[in-house]
Design an enzyme around this catalytic site. Structure first.
Site: not given
Ligand code: NOJ
Length: 563
Positions: A221, A281
């Site tokens: 993310d 790894e």
């Molecule tokens: C990106 C994610 O795809 C989204 O859904 C989320 O709200 C934000 N990052 C925060 O984690």
């Protein structure tokens, strides 16, 4: 850090991109299917999709012809941001199933020849995480510097002007510490201090926990948010149009700054090196796919993937946000093919954070009642443009963006910026499996977490499976064809300029092969001159005619031609 330094870093990354190995790695140019876990398939009747529900539909995913799947977060979470606010990285939220279900999911995906990846949030936790509870409790506990804490400015206000991309200041006050805590997204998602080696080591162990189970990799993310200016300098103001890649509607206050000190910081690179070392790894090779949002992401892709010690792939949001209309894509595609190494990028036309692709990019065709044809055209582009692809669930059905009334909106981002931003609920509605079943077969619950939009019933999977002319049947054909075209995974790309405004055309090229792709995104027939002769059709969508070097494309038609 200055804009000039950033440009220099970028130039270095682009000139050191390297070459595609022979044979290419399994993930290069692969097509993945994004499962939005909440909305895929509910087997317990609680109104929320679950892991056994994904297992039950693995044959469906395999039969699409994709290489693998990515599941959005199912970890323990208060679910304020639908699972991107994680309170325990090693526990499964009981709404979604158990660890046993996860093990079975991995095994069953592998039995079907599918790779499987989970979502992982490196940069922040939920404020319900035990680490945060401890860190927030005082200034001198064992985890006191596991998050990004700062003293107030002399007037008591936050230490700088950083904003949350979800609206408002990026700082929340903690009375027990008399300090502010940084959160790039919601205030319940405090940023981890990954510059602290203990924190990074703990996160590395969390990654190993899942990789040890045989997982094939992670979608990471918001990799633009892994580090911050330690001097906490305020961002300079932006000018109109400076932030074309920022989502959240035209008036998101986050667009009012140049994000020089809170996004895309050089200090993130050593963190990526460490995470990559963890992935390395394992055998067979595990993959790290980064989500790169908010910033000039297709230009920056190389910086995050260059060499063998950062991420393998990143996906960007430029095709989604940077053009009001697909007709404006040509220059951006040219830029992407110049900046990204073949297979180190992914074509993403929508995902759980963006509107349905056909409504967003092909509004003209949708208004003319041609949404299914437009959906086919987009799938053609997504699967033939340079890079791999991530198909978001429901795109194979050609689903259109439903309108969600304000009272049904659940997305906290939409609620913060309403009415300028309709938010992410529309794209997150459950998959219609069976036209005539309650909730179209998604769930037995009386009131699932989101209802299936009425307009989606006619596009249900069982309807489309019975129709050889459906978008679903077409997607399966297209992906089968793509599998037999190794060039599409690794070949470089040359975008053809000098085409009529409604035509997107490009060549995928290797030393001895060429695949020329041309798509008419308009509603009128168009006639174009090809830059080379002796080509023959390899894949055709709708009405096309080829005569010597003249190609006629009917409305929303596309063709791939080989030498
Ligand atoms: C990106 C994610 O795809 C989204 O859904 C989320 O709200 C934000 N990052 C925060 O984690």
């Amino acid at each position: 850090m200055s804009l000039a330094k950033r440009e220099a870093e970028l130039l270095h990354a682009i000139t050191h991109r390297g070459t595609v190995p022979d044979p290419p790695e399994w993930w290069r140019g692969a097509v993945f299917y994004e499962v939005y876990t909440h909305s895929f398939n509910d087997t317990t009747g609680n109104g929320i999709g679950d892991i056994p529900g994904v297992i039950a539909r693995l044959d469906y995913i395999r039969d699409l012809g994709v290489d693998g799947l990515w599941l959005t977060p199912f970890y323990a979470s208060p679910q304020v941001d639908n699972g991107y606010d994680i309170s325990d990285f090693r526990a499964v939220d009981p709404d979604f199933g158990t660890i046993g279900d996860v093990r079975r999911l991995i095994a069953e995906a592998h039995d079907r020849g599918l790779k499987i990846m989970f979502d992982f949030v490196l940069g922040h936790t939920s404020d319900a995480h035990l680490w945060f509870r401890e860190s927030a409790s005082s200034r001198d506990n064992d985890r006191a510097d596991w998050y990004v804490w700062a003293d107030p400015s002399p007037d008591g206000r936050p230490p700088n002007n950083w904003m949350s991309s979800f609206g408002g200041s990026a700082w929340r006050w903690e009375p027990r510490r008399a300090q502010y805590c940084y959160h790039p997204f919601l205030d319940c998602q405090p940023a981890l201090n990954l510059a602290n080696p203990e924190v990074l080591a703990a996160m590395e162990d969390n990654l190993r926990f899942w990789l040890d189970m045989g997982l094939d990799g992670f979608r990471l993310d918001a990799v633009q948010c892994l580090s911050y200016d330690t001097a906490l300098r305020s961002n300079p103001p932006a000018r109109e149009g400076d932030n074309p890649s920022v989502a959240g509607g035209p008036n998101n206050p986050f667009k009012s700054q140049i994000h020089l000190f809170d996004r895309d910081m050089t200090d993130a690179i050593p963190i990526l090196n460490r995470i990559r070392a963890v992935a390395d790894e394992y055998e067979p090779q595990r993959v790290l796919i980064g989500e790169l949002a908010d910033v000039d992401s297709s230009r920056l892709a190389s910086k995050y993937t260059v060499g063998n010690d950062r991420l393998h792939v990143v996906y960007d949001f430029d095709l989604i946000h940077r053009a009001d209309n697909i007709r404006d894509w040509t220059d951006m595609l040219a830029l992407r093919s110049e900046y990204t190494m073949p297979g180190a990028g992914l074509n993403v036309f929508t995902n759980h954070d963006s509107p349905r692709a056909v409504s967003n990019l092909m509004a003209e065709a949708c208004d003319a009642g041609r949404a299914p044809d437009a959906a086919r055209l987009l799938l053609f582009l997504q699967c033939t443009l340079m890079g791999g692809a991530i198909l978001f669930q429901g795109e194979e059905l050609g689903l259109e963006q439903p309108e969600i009334p304000k009272e049904e909106i659940k997305d906290p981002w939409a609620l913060a910026l309403w009415p300028d931003f309709e938010g992410r609920d529309g794209v997150r509605c459950p998959i219609p499996w069976d036209r005539d079943a309650p909730n179209c077969g998604f769930s037995d619950a009386t009131a699932p977490w989101h209802r299936v939009p009425e307009a989606h019933a006619a596009a249900a999977v069982n309807v489309q499976e019975a129709d050889p002319g459906s978008v679903l049947a077409y997607t399966r054909r297209l992906l089968r064809w793509r599998r037999d075209m190794p060039l599409l995974r690794t070949a470089s790309e040359r975008v053809l300029h000098d085409m009529p405004e409604q035509v997107i055309a490009y060549e995928r090229v290797t030393e001895d092969e060429v695949l020329l792709c041309a798509a008419n995104v308009g509603l009128d027939e168009v006639d174009i001159a090809l830059p080379r002769s002796s080509l023959c059709p390899a894949f055709t969508l709708s009405e096309t005619a080829l005569e010597n070097e003249r190609l006629t494309l009917g409305p929303l038609a596309a063709i791939a031609l080989t030498n």
